[in-house]
Write a protein that holds these residues in place. Structure first.
Motif, PDB file in Angstrom:
ATOM      1  N   PRO A   1      16.369  -5.354   1.122  1.00  0.00           N
ATOM      2  CA  PRO A   1      14.920  -5.527   1.153  1.00  0.00           C
ATOM      3  C   PRO A   1      14.237  -4.873   2.354  1.00  0.00           C
ATOM      4  CG  PRO A   1      15.971  -7.497   1.961  1.00  0.00           C
ATOM      5  CD  PRO A   1      17.081  -6.523   1.657  1.00  0.00           C
ATOM      6  N   PHE A   2      14.896  -3.886   2.970  1.00  0.00           N
ATOM      7  CA  PHE A   2      14.294  -3.296   4.167  1.00  0.00           C
ATOM      8  C   PHE A   2      13.337  -2.164   3.816  1.00  0.00           C
ATOM      9  CE2 PHE A   2      18.467  -4.877   5.746  1.00  0.00           C
ATOM     10  CZ  PHE A   2      17.933  -5.967   6.414  1.00  0.00           C
ATOM     11  N   LEU A   3      12.246  -2.072   4.611  1.00  0.00           N
ATOM     12  CA  LEU A   3      11.206  -1.084   4.349  1.00  0.00           C
ATOM     13  C   LEU A   3      11.694   0.329   4.630  1.00  0.00           C
ATOM     14  CD1 LEU A   3       8.234  -2.876   6.119  1.00  0.00           C
ATOM     15  CD2 LEU A   3       8.592  -2.688   3.666  1.00  0.00           C
TER      16      LEU A   3
ATOM     17  N   ARG B   1      10.211   3.003   6.033  1.00  0.00           N
ATOM     18  CA  ARG B   1       9.013   3.435   6.762  1.00  0.00           C
ATOM     19  C   ARG B   1       8.888   4.949   6.824  1.00  0.00           C
ATOM     20  NH1 ARG B   1       6.197  -0.271  10.067  1.00  0.00           N
ATOM     21  NH2 ARG B   1       7.063  -2.357   9.904  1.00  0.00           N
TER      22      ARG B   1
END
Lengths: 251, 325
Positions: free
Chosen positions: A114-116, A118
């Protein structure tokens, strides 16, 4: 009334207590068409737009979306169908950088983690803004550092880069400088030419009737809560439009 | 100009100013008192800052999404007694601990639901909950301390071992910071605090974001209370309370979290707690008169905040210059 109508309103009414905001409005927008809605202050433009975005529920009449009768429960519901709106308040998050505002509620993550992502979002934001010619210093700057016009341009860009089927713009050129205003209109033309993105309905402002007429395919005039005029832009003129708006004030 | 951009990029880091102030304070006490730099004193400071940092981590998240939890300190107080209650009724200690944290999360959920469903200000909602929980703690404990459960691996792991409370605090800070800055939930939390209407128009379920943050804050506070009790070896109904809650909120705000929401970091709350801990411990060591202690502490906090704000202004100026070039 054909099958190519993206969105259609039939006999739509809305009252606020004793005030009738709109009565018996019939309106339709075809795929790939830009409709300009004009009218004096208090004519019911905002109310009509808010009904089409699902913000208000009409008291009577029926909305159709892609030919099917539909009851819009909320703005979120309308958006899930592909009806995107740029609200007058722009819904910008001042403390977040430009690229996160462009991806708001559509953030990219490293699935299944679930990490962005960026970096990817920064790249896409930069690409998106470059492709439509919005110049800002850095996509990592917070939105609070941008000018009013830049914010508006980013709000429009955000709706455009979602998979919108219908794009509603409430006063899209308010608070815009000449440069950004031209930019938004150019952006709308680009979208129309691309054609893959169907049906745009823009609620153009009262001002600058000349610019509006060049962009819109068709113009509807709203007076006292009902549509009194519906013509293709090329068949009308600025003089005629102004004449219609001002006619009722003449002695 | 290489040095200029280096300084510029350093000044742009939000937490740097509070870190500088903290280092300055540590330097001052290292020079003016004996024993400040010893390992034992480090342990003492760790004991101060661990509960503040744990409560502060939750409060930072809540403040960022535009809310505050005044009851967190009493969740901190209540949790150890809930643990004892469950343990005495036959649950193994570890299971009782997990169940207690879940119960604390439910307390937070109730706070959040009252806040969002009935649209009551969180200040009043959680103030009421604070007194309610304080009363509950006194009823369950009968107003007197209870010894912590006997030595087991659970006791050692959760607060009993020498540095375990601080280790847990650091783990919690790290996890919460990752949640805030690397997950969609973190972005929603910031968006909810910065522009609630805009966030809702973008389809973010702002009420749910708030309820989850209330639940997390209470769960952390309860866990912190258990760690504290296990470390001390006694569960005391006068532990925690408004004192711990306000130190947690102060840690978050000193660490740069906006009281009105929208921006802040969890790491900042750790640095804020560290600054408070160093000042608290330093004045103890230099032998400030007990009656004057809070006066000195209050002045120190104000001065530290002033320096922090001043450095933030410099930081903004530097980033504005960079933005223009």
């Amino acid at each position: 009334m054909t099958d190519t109508d993206m969105i259609r309103a039939e006999h739509v009414r809305k009252r606020f207590g004793p005030v009738t905001a709109i009565q018996d409005v019939n309106l339709h927008v075809r795929k790939g068409e830009i409709l300009g809605l004009i009218g004096d202050n208090g004519a019911g433009k905002s109310t009509l737009i808010k009904i089409l975005t699902g913000y208000h529920q009409p008291d009577g009449g029926q909305l159709f979306f892609e030919g099917e009768p539909i009851h819009l429960r909320s703005v979120v519901h309308a958006r899930s169908l592909g009806i995107e709106t740029v609200f007058q308040d722009l819904a910008m998050i001042d403390d977040l950088p430009v690229y996160l505002n462009l991806h708001l509620n559509k953030e990219l993550v490293h699935r299944p983690l679930p990490f962005l992502r960026r970096k990817e979002m920064r790249r896409k934001a930069r690409e998106a803004l470059d492709s439509i010619g919005i110049t800002i210093g850095s996509v990592t700057d917070p939105v609070s550092q941008l000018s009013g016009g830049q914010r508006q341009a980013i709000a429009v860009a955000r709706s455009v880069f979602s998979d919108a089927k219908v794009l509603l713009l409430d006063e899209p050129l308010a608070a815009m400088g000449a440069k950004e205003g031209g930019l938004i209109l150019r952006l709308l033309m680009q979208l129309k030419e691309r054609g893959d993105r169907p049906g745009h309905h823009s609620d153009c402002p009262q001002l600058q009737p000349d610019r509006r007429r060049r962009v819109c395919d068709r113009v509807n005039l709203l007076q006292h809560g009902t549509i009194t005029f519906d013509k293709a832009s090329k068949d009308t003129s600025v003089a005629e439009l102004l004449d219609l708006v001002h006619a009722e004030y003449r002695l | 100009m290489a040095t200029n951009t280096l300084i510029g990029s350093l000044v742009r880091i939000r937490e740097l100013s509070i870190l500088l102030v903290t280092i300055a304070c540590a330097g001052y006490f290292a020079l003016t008192s004996t024993g400040f730099t010893s390992l034992d004193n480090g342990h003492t400071i760790a004991q101060y800052i661990a509960p503040w940092a744990i409560v502060g981590a939750g409060e930072a998240m809540l403040l960022i999404c535009g809310e505050i939890d005044l009851s967190a300190g009493f969740v901190f107080t209540l949790a150890p007694f809930v643990l004892v209650l469950l343990n005495n009724n036959g649950l193994p200690l570890f299971v009782a601990l997990l169940a207690t944290v879940v119960i604390c999360a439910l307390i937070g959920t109730v706070n959040g639901l009252i806040r969002t469903l009935f649209n009551l200000p969180s200040f009043i909602t959680t103030l009421g909950m604070a007194f309610l929980l304080q009363g509950l703690s006194l009823i369950i404990s009968n107003g007197s301390p209870v010894p912590a459960p006997a030595d087991t691996w659970v006791r050692t792991t959760f607060g009993g071992a020498r540095w375990s409370e601080l280790t847990w605090a650091l783990v919690i800070i790290a996890v919460m910071q990752i949640v805030l800055s690397a997950s969609r939930f973190g972005i929603y939390t910031q968006a909810t605090g910065s522009n609630p209407v805009g966030a809702a128009e973008s389809g973010i379920r702002t009420s749910r974001v708030k309820v989850v943050n209330f639940a997390v804050t209470s769960a952390l506070a309860g866990f912190g209370g258990i760690l504290e009790g296990m470390r001390v070896g006694s569960f005391d109904p006068t532990n925690g309370g408004f004192n711990t809650m306000f130190f947690g909120v102060a840690a978050a705000v000193i660490g740069g979290t906006a009281l009105l929401g929208g921006s802040g970091t969890v790491v900042g709350a750790l640095l804020g707690a560290l600054l408070l801990g160093i000042v608290y411990d330093g004045f103890n060591l230099t032998g400030v008169n007990a009656n004057a202690f809070n006066v000195v502490l209050g002045v120190a906090i104000l001065v530290a905040m002033f320096l922090n704000t001043y450095l933030s202004v410099l930081r903004r100026r530097a980033s504005a210059v960079r933005g223009r070039t």
